[in-house]
Design a protein around this motif. Sequence first.
Motif: not given
Length: 222
Positions: A90-99
């Motif tokens: 979840r946190d990995f994807v958040r980092q990618v999605a937030d740029g």
Amino acid sequence: MTADVVLPCLNEAQALPWVLERIPAGWRAIVVDNGSTDGSDRIAHRLGARVVYEGRRGFGAACHAGLLAADADVVCFCDCDASLDPGLLRDFVRQVADGESDLVLGRRRPRGRGAWPLHARAGNLALSRMLRRRTGLRLHDLGPLRAARRTDLLSLELTDRRSGYPLQMVVRAADAGWRVTERDVPYLPRAGRSKVTGTWRGTWQAVHDMRAVLAEPGDVVR
């Protein structure tokens, strides 16, 4: 943001239920069966995963088949042996999605006796040092838990279909100027024996495979 999670699988019937029940709600698990004979594919079907069959043996072959089958904006990768919790993505994807990052890798932190045998750690350390010399990236681990945008991953045109696939992803990402970051993740004793690094011989065969990736010219990805 939702994501697809690619799970390369070779005889992981024991671990699959644990892994699949930890896929975040709304995300899709893509189990890539790489020739299992223990009914792993049937278990994955029953538990709601999409099952893709890849006849060519090899960790990279299974990972890439999963990437090609994915259609979410962000694609994650996770081992299917219960050594890593896909809920951590979840946190990995958040980092990618937030740029914040283009590629997020999990830095494995062993929990429990036998979680990360000495020979596997030694091989990983050697590769991390070679990677630093080749790319300048100061990474500590080349672990399988990772996330990036699908279109970006496809643009890397990854060609390795053996154990060099994860390393080739990082090397080409670095050559392309990606922001590559690490997050600490607990690493648990796996269910069953590793197909790649379960022995000294297997570990150093993987290192041998990966040396060819590190020898690639730096202008492969433009």
